[in-house]
Motif scaffolding. Structure first.
Motif, PDB file in Angstrom:
ATOM      1  N   VAL A  41      37.914  51.806  36.472  1.00  0.00           N
ATOM      2  CA  VAL A  41      37.783  50.444  36.261  1.00  0.00           C
ATOM      3  C   VAL A  41      38.969  49.689  36.152  1.00  0.00           C
ATOM      4  CG1 VAL A  41      36.421  48.981  34.675  1.00  0.00           C
ATOM      5  CG2 VAL A  41      35.432  51.221  35.093  1.00  0.00           C
ATOM      6  N   CYS A  42      38.813  48.638  36.993  1.00  0.00           N
ATOM      7  CA  CYS A  42      40.043  47.686  36.902  1.00  0.00           C
ATOM      8  C   CYS A  42      40.166  47.142  35.705  1.00  0.00           C
ATOM      9  CB  CYS A  42      39.924  46.594  38.060  1.00  0.00           C
ATOM     10  SG  CYS A  42      41.354  45.496  37.878  1.00  0.00           S
ATOM     11  N   PRO A  43      41.475  47.118  34.771  1.00  0.00           N
ATOM     12  CA  PRO A  43      41.495  46.333  33.469  1.00  0.00           C
ATOM     13  C   PRO A  43      41.417  44.856  33.454  1.00  0.00           C
ATOM     14  CG  PRO A  43      43.573  47.287  34.262  1.00  0.00           C
ATOM     15  CD  PRO A  43      42.537  47.659  35.293  1.00  0.00           C
ATOM     16  N   HIS A  44      41.633  44.128  34.875  1.00  0.00           N
ATOM     17  CA  HIS A  44      41.814  42.888  34.980  1.00  0.00           C
ATOM     18  C   HIS A  44      40.375  42.353  35.416  1.00  0.00           C
ATOM     19  CE1 HIS A  44      46.169  42.959  34.965  1.00  0.00           C
ATOM     20  NE2 HIS A  44      46.064  43.668  35.866  1.00  0.00           N
ATOM     21  N   CYS A  45      39.539  42.841  36.168  1.00  0.00           N
ATOM     22  CA  CYS A  45      38.187  42.194  36.519  1.00  0.00           C
ATOM     23  C   CYS A  45      37.126  43.120  36.331  1.00  0.00           C
ATOM     24  CB  CYS A  45      38.238  41.908  38.117  1.00  0.00           C
ATOM     25  SG  CYS A  45      38.390  43.498  39.171  1.00  0.00           S
ATOM     26  N   GLU A  46      37.363  44.328  35.635  1.00  0.00           N
ATOM     27  CA  GLU A  46      36.468  45.276  35.350  1.00  0.00           C
ATOM     28  C   GLU A  46      35.548  45.585  36.651  1.00  0.00           C
ATOM     29  OE1 GLU A  46      34.080  44.017  32.020  1.00  0.00           O
ATOM     30  OE2 GLU A  46      35.443  43.747  30.714  1.00  0.00           O
ATOM     31  N   GLY A  47      36.278  45.407  37.707  1.00  0.00           N
ATOM     32  CA  GLY A  47      35.585  45.989  39.103  1.00  0.00           C
ATOM     33  C   GLY A  47      35.584  47.603  39.003  1.00  0.00           C
ATOM     34  N   ARG A  48      34.825  48.135  39.784  1.00  0.00           N
ATOM     35  CA  ARG A  48      34.585  49.520  40.108  1.00  0.00           C
ATOM     36  C   ARG A  48      35.351  49.927  41.350  1.00  0.00           C
ATOM     37  NH1 ARG A  48      29.236  53.120  39.870  1.00  0.00           N
ATOM     38  NH2 ARG A  48      29.794  54.901  41.153  1.00  0.00           N
ATOM     39  N   VAL A  49      36.137  50.864  41.223  1.00  0.00           N
ATOM     40  CA  VAL A  49      36.986  51.490  42.198  1.00  0.00           C
ATOM     41  C   VAL A  49      36.872  52.833  42.418  1.00  0.00           C
ATOM     42  CG1 VAL A  49      39.493  51.798  43.005  1.00  0.00           C
ATOM     43  CG2 VAL A  49      39.110  49.985  41.381  1.00  0.00           C
ATOM     44  N   GLU A  50      36.499  53.066  43.812  1.00  0.00           N
ATOM     45  CA  GLU A  50      36.202  54.469  44.247  1.00  0.00           C
ATOM     46  C   GLU A  50      37.091  55.275  44.747  1.00  0.00           C
ATOM     47  OE1 GLU A  50      33.130  55.397  43.610  1.00  0.00           O
ATOM     48  OE2 GLU A  50      32.077  53.292  43.538  1.00  0.00           O
ATOM     49  N   ASP A  51      36.924  56.639  44.711  1.00  0.00           N
ATOM     50  CA  ASP A  51      38.316  57.543  44.954  1.00  0.00           C
ATOM     51  C   ASP A  51      38.545  57.247  46.539  1.00  0.00           C
ATOM     52  OD1 ASP A  51      39.447  59.812  43.495  1.00  0.00           O
ATOM     53  OD2 ASP A  51      37.248  60.367  43.060  1.00  0.00           O
ATOM     54  N   TRP A  52      37.679  57.012  47.297  1.00  0.00           N
ATOM     55  CA  TRP A  52      38.231  56.759  48.965  1.00  0.00           C
ATOM     56  C   TRP A  52      39.098  55.665  48.980  1.00  0.00           C
ATOM     57  CZ3 TRP A  52      37.131  52.200  51.242  1.00  0.00           C
ATOM     58  CH2 TRP A  52      35.776  51.483  50.619  1.00  0.00           C
ATOM     59  N   GLU A  53      39.338  54.748  47.906  1.00  0.00           N
ATOM     60  CA  GLU A  53      40.119  53.499  47.863  1.00  0.00           C
ATOM     61  C   GLU A  53      41.477  53.938  47.482  1.00  0.00           C
ATOM     62  OE1 GLU A  53      37.370  49.695  47.312  1.00  0.00           O
ATOM     63  OE2 GLU A  53      36.956  51.219  45.936  1.00  0.00           O
ATOM     64  N   LYS A  54      41.805  54.768  46.874  1.00  0.00           N
ATOM     65  CA  LYS A  54      42.987  54.975  46.237  1.00  0.00           C
ATOM     66  C   LYS A  54      43.991  55.075  47.268  1.00  0.00           C
ATOM     67  CE  LYS A  54      43.737  59.111  44.268  1.00  0.00           C
ATOM     68  NZ  LYS A  54      43.581  60.441  43.325  1.00  0.00           N
ATOM     69  N   ILE A  55      44.166  55.727  48.599  1.00  0.00           N
ATOM     70  CA  ILE A  55      45.100  55.848  49.448  1.00  0.00           C
ATOM     71  C   ILE A  55      45.472  54.620  49.900  1.00  0.00           C
ATOM     72  CG2 ILE A  55      45.704  56.817  51.709  1.00  0.00           C
ATOM     73  CD1 ILE A  55      45.804  59.048  49.798  1.00  0.00           C
ATOM     74  N   GLY A  56      44.624  53.876  50.335  1.00  0.00           N
ATOM     75  CA  GLY A  56      44.862  52.375  50.718  1.00  0.00           C
ATOM     76  C   GLY A  56      45.588  51.443  49.491  1.00  0.00           C
ATOM     77  N   MET A  57      45.133  51.590  48.217  1.00  0.00           N
ATOM     78  CA  MET A  57      45.882  51.085  47.182  1.00  0.00           C
ATOM     79  C   MET A  57      47.412  51.549  47.060  1.00  0.00           C
ATOM     80  SD  MET A  57      42.616  51.373  44.493  1.00  0.00           S
ATOM     81  CE  MET A  57      43.630  51.209  42.912  1.00  0.00           C
ATOM     82  N   MET A  58      47.632  52.806  46.965  1.00  0.00           N
ATOM     83  CA  MET A  58      48.771  53.386  46.954  1.00  0.00           C
ATOM     84  C   MET A  58      49.806  52.887  47.981  1.00  0.00           C
ATOM     85  SD  MET A  58      48.671  57.050  45.432  1.00  0.00           S
ATOM     86  CE  MET A  58      47.827  57.733  46.659  1.00  0.00           C
ATOM     87  N   GLU A  59      49.452  52.770  49.458  1.00  0.00           N
ATOM     88  CA  GLU A  59      50.051  52.028  50.598  1.00  0.00           C
ATOM     89  C   GLU A  59      50.932  50.821  50.091  1.00  0.00           C
ATOM     90  OE1 GLU A  59      52.239  52.532  53.577  1.00  0.00           O
ATOM     91  OE2 GLU A  59      50.892  54.183  52.935  1.00  0.00           O
ATOM     92  N   LYS A  60      50.046  50.077  49.273  1.00  0.00           N
ATOM     93  CA  LYS A  60      50.401  48.704  48.758  1.00  0.00           C
ATOM     94  C   LYS A  60      51.165  48.622  47.500  1.00  0.00           C
ATOM     95  CE  LYS A  60      46.726  46.569  51.579  1.00  0.00           C
ATOM     96  NZ  LYS A  60      45.455  45.882  51.393  1.00  0.00           N
ATOM     97  N   GLY A  61      51.448  49.828  47.086  1.00  0.00           N
ATOM     98  CA  GLY A  61      51.683  49.962  45.798  1.00  0.00           C
ATOM     99  C   GLY A  61      53.235  49.657  45.478  1.00  0.00           C
ATOM    100  N   GLU A  62      53.986  49.603  44.359  1.00  0.00           N
ATOM    101  CA  GLU A  62      55.297  49.310  44.319  1.00  0.00           C
ATOM    102  C   GLU A  62      55.636  49.823  42.920  1.00  0.00           C
ATOM    103  OE1 GLU A  62      55.498  44.742  42.759  1.00  0.00           O
ATOM    104  OE2 GLU A  62      55.487  45.067  44.859  1.00  0.00           O
TER     105      GLU A  62
END
Length: 448
Positions: free
Chosen positions: A260-281
């Motif tokens: 759960v995103c602490p900003h918008c309380e949106g639900r984030v699924e496992d399969w989205e993690k790799i895409g998130m990390m590619e844009k991480g810093e």
């Protein structure tokens, strides 16, 4: 002739490793094959940091299954081929050091031509304890032997599993200090400190918090706000099932957990993690740190080999473990990459009374793990209490009372006779505990 004198710029660590290295299964059981950071983008900056001038201490405070050991191996491989200098790899014991050398480091060197070409022909020059290559030496040592740490100068060191280093010989400095003294003779010395943490007062954690303490921020796929992945009841959630418990509940949680995103309380699924990390810093969180000290903190939620559900399942199992505190300690260290803290509090009578449940005296709770009876002998009386213990450490007081003595005689029943007589609805206690205190011989005789 002059081409040989031309200064060639050293390649980037990630670019060189992805082009040149193949990880054998011994070195990387989870991801053998050509090295790539595609699934672990967070490895790129920590690996590149080993080339930065003036960066003397780099801390990798990583959770399990997050690539810490592979990162250390890649760093060592890069130094062997691109920037050779005397190097020490330290582990908590000599046995661990030599075992790690044979099982993981030596296969990496021997099965990659770019590294194997630096081996000498003399077989005695490539052992589990000492690898003398054509332009550098790499020593494997255990910190349990202080003599291993002060016998040779080194320019670089890997302090692996540093939180587990023991300072057993108080006449010597701490092993970390002994190693650092060996390196300070070199102008460009560098030490890689890597470990999962243990306790807040450990040498590793106390030094880590003096770094810039970088965290890896990733964007929420719903709102785009940047956030570090952290384990809490608010961020890692699962669909509830009131009708399940124990292993059945843990299995359900593993398949029905989300972030759960602490900003918008949106639900984030496992399969989205790799895409998130590619844009991480990586972002520093301690602005007061020295420029010579850098720290990277990463928990197991980032690992491509661990799902949200597996993390939640591990937490549920730890909570229900018979040795709950030990299991939660392991989860806190290995999965959250945070130190475990024990708190001592004073509990008053009102606090205890506030925990009273609905069960009446002599009535057993619906779900419990075992029954235990505890005796506290005194000079004239022996107090006892019967308790039901839950899998999560919950306690229900089922019954209590007082005996007049310790020993069982023809005229007076003691602890042994009393224990044998206890029963609640056909349920007998699983075992008994006696605080022998000043009456040790009497208690031993009664137990016999």
């Amino acid at each position: 002739m002059f081409s040989k004198l031309k200064i060639h710029e050293k390649p980037g660590v990630v670019e060189w490793a992805e082009r040149c290295l193949v990880l054998p299964r011994e070195t990387s059981p989870n991801a053998p094959g050509r090295f790539s950071t595609a699934r672990m983008p967070y490895m790129r900056e920590p690996l590149e940091s080993i080339r930065e001038e003036g960066l003397q201490h780099i801390y990798w405070c990583f959770g399990t299954q997050s690539g810490k050991t592979v990162s250390l191996l890649i760093a060592a491989a890069y130094f062997i081929d691109n920037d050779p200098a005397p190097m020490l790899w330290a582990l908590p014991t000599e046995i661990l050091a030599r075992s790690f050398s044979r099982a993981r480091l030596q296969p990496l060197i021997s099965k990659n031509d770019v590294l194997a070409r630096h081996k000498r022909r003399d077989p005695d020059a490539f052992t589990a304890a000492e690898m003398r290559l054509d332009s550098m030496e790499l020593y494997m040592v255990g910190v349990s032997e202080p003599g291993n740490l002060s016998s040779r100068p080194i320019m670089r060191c890997v302090m692996d599993e540093e939180a587990k280093y023991k300072h057993e010989n108080k006449e010597e400095a701490h092993p970390v200090d002994l190693i650092e003294e060996r390196a300070k003779g070199f102008h460009r010395y560098q030490i890689l400190h890597a470990s999962t943490p243990s306790s807040e007062d450990s040498y590793f954690w106390q030094n880590f918090i003096t770094t810039d303490m970088r965290k890896f921020y990733v964007p929420c796929p719903r709102c785009g706000e940047m956030m570090p992945l952290e384990f809490s009841r608010n961020t890692v959630q699962w669909e509830r099932r009131e009708d399940l418990e124990g292993d059945a509940l843990a299995d359900w949680v593993q398949d029905h957990t989300f972030y759960v995103c602490p900003h918008c309380e949106g639900r984030v699924e496992d399969w989205e993690k790799i895409g998130m990390m590619e844009k991480g810093e990586w972002r520093p969180t301690n602005p007061n740190a020295s420029r010579a000290r850098r720290g990277y903190h990463l928990n197991s939620l980032y690992s491509p080999f661990v799902t949200w559900g597996q993390t939640a399942r591990k937490f549920i199992v730890a909570q229900n473990d018979l040795f709950r505190q030990v299991a939660l300690h392991n989860f806190r260290n290995g999965w959250e990459a945070l130190p475990f803290t024990q708190y001592e509090i004073k509990v008053g009578d009102d606090s205890v009374r506030g925990l009273r449940g609905v069960c009446r005296r002599g009535e057993l709770p619906r779900h419990y793990y075992y029954m235990v009876v505890a005796y506290d002998p005194g000079q004239n009386q022996t107090h006892w209490v019967a308790q039901a213990i839950g899998r999560g450490g919950e306690t229900w007081v089922v019954d209590w009372g007082t005996l007049l003595g310790i020993s069982t005689t023809d005229a007076t029943p003691g602890i042994g006779a009393h224990f044998e007589s206890l029963e609640w609805g056909g349920v007998r206690p699983d075992f008994g505990l006696i605080d022998s205190g000043d009456w040790a011989q009497k208690v031993y005789d009664e137990c016999y």
